[in-house]
Write a protein that holds these residues in place. Structure first.
Motif, PDB file in Angstrom:
ATOM      1  N   ILE A 510       0.862  -1.182   0.000  1.00  0.00           N
ATOM      2  CA  ILE A 510       0.000   0.000   0.000  1.00  0.00           C
ATOM      3  C   ILE A 510       0.901   1.235   0.000  1.00  0.00           C
ATOM      4  O   ILE A 510       1.773   1.371   0.859  1.00  0.00           O
ATOM      5  CB  ILE A 510      -0.923   0.036   1.229  1.00  0.00           C
ATOM      6  N   ARG A 511       0.669   2.128  -0.947  1.00  0.00           N
ATOM      7  CA  ARG A 511       1.471   3.348  -1.035  1.00  0.00           C
ATOM      8  C   ARG A 511       0.534   4.564  -1.018  1.00  0.00           C
ATOM      9  O   ARG A 511      -0.438   4.629  -1.777  1.00  0.00           O
ATOM     10  CB  ARG A 511       2.318   3.363  -2.297  1.00  0.00           C
ATOM     11  N   TYR A 512       0.856   5.536  -0.143  1.00  0.00           N
ATOM     12  CA  TYR A 512       0.142   6.804  -0.049  1.00  0.00           C
ATOM     13  C   TYR A 512       1.074   7.902  -0.573  1.00  0.00           C
ATOM     14  O   TYR A 512       2.111   8.189   0.046  1.00  0.00           O
ATOM     15  CB  TYR A 512      -0.263   7.113   1.384  1.00  0.00           C
ATOM     16  N   THR A 513       0.746   8.489  -1.681  1.00  0.00           N
ATOM     17  CA  THR A 513       1.572   9.529  -2.284  1.00  0.00           C
ATOM     18  C   THR A 513       0.848  10.868  -2.164  1.00  0.00           C
ATOM     19  O   THR A 513      -0.299  11.004  -2.607  1.00  0.00           O
ATOM     20  CB  THR A 513       1.857   9.225  -3.760  1.00  0.00           C
ATOM     21  N   PHE A 514       1.506  11.871  -1.583  1.00  0.00           N
ATOM     22  CA  PHE A 514       0.927  13.201  -1.376  1.00  0.00           C
ATOM     23  C   PHE A 514       1.574  14.190  -2.331  1.00  0.00           C
ATOM     24  O   PHE A 514       2.798  14.188  -2.523  1.00  0.00           O
ATOM     25  CB  PHE A 514       1.108  13.652   0.071  1.00  0.00           C
ATOM     26  N   SER A 515       0.728  15.037  -2.934  1.00  0.00           N
ATOM     27  CA  SER A 515       1.208  16.075  -3.848  1.00  0.00           C
ATOM     28  C   SER A 515       0.563  17.400  -3.479  1.00  0.00           C
ATOM     29  O   SER A 515      -0.556  17.441  -2.963  1.00  0.00           O
ATOM     30  CB  SER A 515       0.862  15.724  -5.302  1.00  0.00           C
ATOM     31  N   ALA A 516       1.273  18.501  -3.761  1.00  0.00           N
ATOM     32  CA  ALA A 516       0.771  19.849  -3.466  1.00  0.00           C
ATOM     33  C   ALA A 516       0.527  20.595  -4.766  1.00  0.00           C
ATOM     34  O   ALA A 516       1.263  20.431  -5.746  1.00  0.00           O
ATOM     35  CB  ALA A 516       1.775  20.610  -2.600  1.00  0.00           C
ATOM     36  N   ARG A 517      -0.516  21.431  -4.767  1.00  0.00           N
ATOM     37  CA  ARG A 517      -0.845  22.221  -5.941  1.00  0.00           C
ATOM     38  C   ARG A 517       0.090  23.429  -6.014  1.00  0.00           C
ATOM     39  O   ARG A 517       0.179  24.218  -5.073  1.00  0.00           O
ATOM     40  CB  ARG A 517      -2.293  22.686  -5.868  1.00  0.00           C
ATOM     41  N   GLU A 518       0.780  23.563  -7.142  1.00  0.00           N
ATOM     42  CA  GLU A 518       1.683  24.682  -7.358  1.00  0.00           C
ATOM     43  C   GLU A 518       0.911  25.900  -7.863  1.00  0.00           C
ATOM     44  O   GLU A 518      -0.279  25.823  -8.203  1.00  0.00           O
ATOM     45  CB  GLU A 518       2.752  24.292  -8.374  1.00  0.00           C
ATOM     46  N   ALA A 519       1.593  27.044  -7.936  1.00  0.00           N
ATOM     47  CA  ALA A 519       0.961  28.276  -8.382  1.00  0.00           C
ATOM     48  C   ALA A 519       0.495  28.182  -9.826  1.00  0.00           C
ATOM     49  O   ALA A 519      -0.493  28.810 -10.223  1.00  0.00           O
ATOM     50  CB  ALA A 519       1.928  29.450  -8.211  1.00  0.00           C
ATOM     51  N   ASP A 520       1.209  27.404 -10.630  1.00  0.00           N
ATOM     52  CA  ASP A 520       0.819  27.255 -12.036  1.00  0.00           C
ATOM     53  C   ASP A 520      -0.269  26.205 -12.252  1.00  0.00           C
ATOM     54  O   ASP A 520      -0.632  25.906 -13.389  1.00  0.00           O
ATOM     55  CB  ASP A 520       2.043  26.924 -12.892  1.00  0.00           C
ATOM     56  N   GLY A 521      -0.778  25.604 -11.161  1.00  0.00           N
ATOM     57  CA  GLY A 521      -1.839  24.614 -11.257  1.00  0.00           C
ATOM     58  C   GLY A 521      -1.370  23.180 -11.299  1.00  0.00           C
ATOM     59  O   GLY A 521      -2.186  22.252 -11.200  1.00  0.00           O
ATOM     60  N   SER A 522      -0.092  22.967 -11.439  1.00  0.00           N
ATOM     61  CA  SER A 522       0.433  21.600 -11.489  1.00  0.00           C
ATOM     62  C   SER A 522       0.557  21.021 -10.082  1.00  0.00           C
ATOM     63  O   SER A 522       0.510  21.748  -9.085  1.00  0.00           O
ATOM     64  CB  SER A 522       1.794  21.583 -12.176  1.00  0.00           C
ATOM     65  N   LEU A 523       0.690  19.698 -10.009  1.00  0.00           N
ATOM     66  CA  LEU A 523       0.850  19.008  -8.729  1.00  0.00           C
ATOM     67  C   LEU A 523       2.302  18.570  -8.571  1.00  0.00           C
ATOM     68  O   LEU A 523       2.880  17.933  -9.468  1.00  0.00           O
ATOM     69  CB  LEU A 523      -0.076  17.795  -8.669  1.00  0.00           C
ATOM     70  N   LYS A 524       2.886  18.906  -7.419  1.00  0.00           N
ATOM     71  CA  LYS A 524       4.266  18.540  -7.126  1.00  0.00           C
ATOM     72  C   LYS A 524       4.282  17.512  -6.009  1.00  0.00           C
ATOM     73  O   LYS A 524       3.698  17.726  -4.949  1.00  0.00           O
ATOM     74  CB  LYS A 524       5.066  19.772  -6.711  1.00  0.00           C
ATOM     75  N   GLU A 525       4.939  16.385  -6.260  1.00  0.00           N
ATOM     76  CA  GLU A 525       4.976  15.309  -5.275  1.00  0.00           C
ATOM     77  C   GLU A 525       5.754  15.733  -4.042  1.00  0.00           C
ATOM     78  O   GLU A 525       6.863  16.270  -4.120  1.00  0.00           O
ATOM     79  CB  GLU A 525       5.600  14.059  -5.896  1.00  0.00           C
ATOM     80  N   MET A 526       5.143  15.480  -2.863  1.00  0.00           N
ATOM     81  CA  MET A 526       5.752  15.860  -1.595  1.00  0.00           C
ATOM     82  C   MET A 526       6.447  14.682  -0.913  1.00  0.00           C
ATOM     83  O   MET A 526       7.450  14.847  -0.225  1.00  0.00           O
ATOM     84  CB  MET A 526       4.687  16.411  -0.653  1.00  0.00           C
ATOM     85  N   GLY A 527       5.893  13.493  -1.076  1.00  0.00           N
ATOM     86  CA  GLY A 527       6.476  12.337  -0.410  1.00  0.00           C
ATOM     87  C   GLY A 527       5.510  11.169  -0.428  1.00  0.00           C
ATOM     88  O   GLY A 527       4.337  11.298  -0.800  1.00  0.00           O
ATOM     89  N   THR A 528       6.003  10.011   0.000  1.00  0.00           N
ATOM     90  CA  THR A 528       5.214   8.777  -0.042  1.00  0.00           C
ATOM     91  C   THR A 528       5.393   8.016   1.261  1.00  0.00           C
ATOM     92  O   THR A 528       6.496   7.927   1.804  1.00  0.00           O
ATOM     93  CB  THR A 528       5.652   7.889  -1.214  1.00  0.00           C
ATOM     94  N   TYR A 529       4.247   7.491   1.721  1.00  0.00           N
ATOM     95  CA  TYR A 529       4.288   6.587   2.870  1.00  0.00           C
ATOM     96  C   TYR A 529       3.863   5.216   2.372  1.00  0.00           C
ATOM     97  O   TYR A 529       2.842   5.083   1.695  1.00  0.00           O
ATOM     98  CB  TYR A 529       3.354   7.066   3.975  1.00  0.00           C
ATOM     99  N   ALA A 530       4.636   4.177   2.679  1.00  0.00           N
ATOM    100  CA  ALA A 530       4.381   2.844   2.140  1.00  0.00           C
ATOM    101  C   ALA A 530       4.194   1.831   3.256  1.00  0.00           C
ATOM    102  O   ALA A 530       4.877   1.877   4.279  1.00  0.00           O
ATOM    103  CB  ALA A 530       5.521   2.415   1.223  1.00  0.00           C
ATOM    104  N   VAL A 531       3.269   0.921   3.018  1.00  0.00           N
ATOM    105  CA  VAL A 531       3.088  -0.262   3.857  1.00  0.00           C
ATOM    106  C   VAL A 531       3.529  -1.437   2.991  1.00  0.00           C
ATOM    107  O   VAL A 531       2.826  -1.813   2.050  1.00  0.00           O
ATOM    108  CB  VAL A 531       1.620  -0.419   4.293  1.00  0.00           C
TER     109      VAL A 531
END
Length: 578
Positions: A510-531
């Motif tokens: 199981i992988r949880y991947t978090f991304s943040a919305r940038e100013a230009d509208g794109s998503l930038k990956e912040m990190g992943t938590y894995a089981v």
């Protein structure tokens, strides 16, 4: 002795103008003569000797002319009545049907067939005409199947049936909509088949209606309802039409009752009902139950908001957010949780047991867009349950309500209603939704539910219960907006992972991947938590948000089946506010 010509000049004394039938003065048509008689003028026969009475053969006595004119007027008015009075009578009877006038007895009109007891009680309590008018407007609005359109389909159809019932079933002095036939016609609609035996050789006063597909799930196809004419001439609902009709007057009472057409009456199903297709085993009691069922509003057309009538209602805006989450059900349907959040500052609170608490009701239904007849009602106080945290919600918090159910996959429209019972404000919402089919035998994920709270419990309810998912109590956040000092809870279920034959267990990463919305509208990956290796098909993950900046984020859940070598993934957006 003097004489006068036609011009009024005096002629020679003692001279009479000779009558010449071929002369121009003597040619007089019958029409002009009749007109002269009608106008009481003398015929154009020239001067007459004073004191001499000459009778015209075409002269009509004055009394005969007067009588003829009177008879002409009588005939004219009789024809006028024949052609126009029935129409006037029908117009008058239609004008007497009150569907919207805010009178004190409005609820006793045709709406008696669709109004609830709570609404009658509320209407009786209204004191002013303005209050009654508001009530009537909301009464029809709450029954509008498609509020987004300018037409109220339910009301239009109801009015049409009322007028048609009045026109078709007015054999007696009673208005047609008040008769048994009129009531069933208004509630259920026109039957598919009508059989009449009114003046046949049996002289019966019997009519049977057949509904091939009655709008009641508990009634069989080709449901038959019978009416027998009573002594007033009205057709009344009957479970034994042969005995209740005019033919009963000609019954030959002997050891066995026999009708006028030589049919024996024995116990059991009425022969007229048998002829109409009623099963042989259907007795009088069952026939009476069917007749009673047909005098009720079909389930698919029950008023959506019948349990929420109040003495003073008016429309207002109540901000609300809603979400639906989907899970697999064992019976092939999709188990759906419908959660709605209402801003606590938008409603008024009521004092109860020394505390100020909100008094809000939520109700609604699902309507199929491809098949409008497919409908799931969610109306009533028990349909939407409130979260335990509603009583302690702050001014900026959401009041959370939820309803659950197993629904057939497909495209629907969600119709929601919210009522603030303190301020009497009412709001309605509609939302298109696609209920997915999760019954396929492959690696599949449920919805990714983001919740403000996810707590394990020691028991699992035997039946579906709001906020309960297995052995967890999950409080979803309807707008997916979380506070920076709060917690993000991720809940989902996994279906059909492969089983390791050696251990009889599933093995999944199981992988949880978090991304943040940038100013230009794109998503930038912040990190992943894995089981790395988990056998559990129910997953939950809690993330503290105290160090997260404000903004929009996305969490992507990826499940890799280590045994079956299959992968499934879902993503969902959320917001962190101050």
């Amino acid at each position: 002795m003097s004489s006068f010509d036609n011009s009024g000049h005096q002629g020679p004394p003692g001279r009479l103008f000779p009558e010449n039938p071929r002369g121009p003065r003597a040619i007089i048509s019958f029409t002009s003569l009749a007109l002269a008689r009608l106008l009481r003028l003398k015929p154009k026969h020239g001067p007459k000797v004073f004191g001499q009475r000459q009778r015209d053969t075409l002269e009509v006595p004055r009394w005969a002319l007067t009588l003829a004119i009177l008879m002409l007027f009588v005939l004219f008015f009789a024809l006028l009545a024949l052609f126009f009075v029935p129409a006037v009578g029908r117009a008058a009877s239609s004008e007497g049907i009150n569907l919207e006038k805010p009178t004190k007895d409005w609820y006793q009109g045709p709406v008696r067939y669709v109004i609830s007891k709570q609404e009658v009680k509320a209407y009786k309590a209204l004191e002013t005409e303005a209050e009654r008018r508001n009530f009537i407007d909301w009464f029809w609005q709450r029954r509008d199947v498609v509020p987004a359109t300018p037409q109220n389909e339910f009301r239009d159809r109801f009015e049409l049936r009322v007028f048609e019932a009045t026109r078709k079933f007015s054999e007696t002095t009673k208005p047609g909509w008040k008769t048994d036939m009129g009531k069933i016609y208004i509630l259920v609609g026109e039957p598919d088949e009508i059989n009449r035996d009114v003046v046949a050789k049996t002289h019966r006063g019997i009519v049977t209606w057949v509904y091939r597909r009655p709008p009641f799930p508990d009634l069989a196809p080709n449901t038959v309802v019978a009416f027998a004419k009573d002594t007033s001439g009205e057709f009344v609902l009957s479970s034994s039409p042969t005995l209740d009709s005019d033919v009963a007057r000609g019954l030959q009472f002997s050891r066995v009752k026999m009708t006028a057409d030589g049919r024996y009456l024995r116990g059991g199903t009425d022969p007229v009902l048998l002829d109409a297709g009623v099963p042989l085993h259907q007795g009088v009691l069952e026939t009476e139950l069917i007749g009673g069922r047909l005098q009720q509003l079909p389930p698919a057309e029950e008023e959506l908001f019948q349990s929420f009538a109040t003495t003073k209602e008016f429309f207002g805006t109540i901000p609300a957010e809603s979400r639906l989450d989907f899970y697999r059900a064992s019976d092939g349907t999709t188990y759906t949780t419908l959660t709605i959040g209402i801003r606590s500052s938008a409603v008024q609170y009521r004092e109860r047991s020394g505390r100020e608490i909100p008094d809000v009701a939520v109700f609604g239904k699902l309507i199929g867009t491809v098949e409008p007849k497919v409908e799931y009602a969610l109306a009533g106080d028990a349909a939407f349950a409130g979260s335990a945290g509603n009583d302690t919600a702050g001014p900026d918090d959401l009041l959370i309500f939820q309803a659950t159910g197993g629904f057939k996959p497909g495209t629907y429209e969600v119709v929601l209603g919210v009522q603030d019972r303190v301020s009497k404000k009412i709001a309605a919402y509609r939302k298109a939704v696609e209920i997915p089919d999760l019954s396929k035998k492959e690696l599949t994920l449920s919805s990714i539910t983001l919740a403000t709270s996810m707590e394990p419990v020691d028991y699992q309810p035997a039946t579906a219960k709001p906020f309960h998912l297995g052995k967890f109590v999950v409080i979803p956040q309807p707008d997916n907006t979380f506070r920076a000092d709060g917690e993000l809870n991720v809940y989902f279920q996994i279906y059909d992972p492969a089983v390791d034959t050696a251990t009889s267990r599933s093995r999944m990463e199981i992988r949880y991947t978090f991304s943040a919305r940038e100013a230009d509208g794109s998503l930038k990956e912040m990190g992943t938590y894995a089981v790395p290796d988990s056998p559990a098909q129910v997953q939950g993950y809690a993330v503290p948000l105290r160090d997260w900046p404000k903004g929009e984020y996305q969490v992507t859940v990826t499940v890799r089946d280590l045994v079956g070598n299959a992968t499934a993934s879902r993503s969902v957006l959320f917001v962190i506010a101050g």
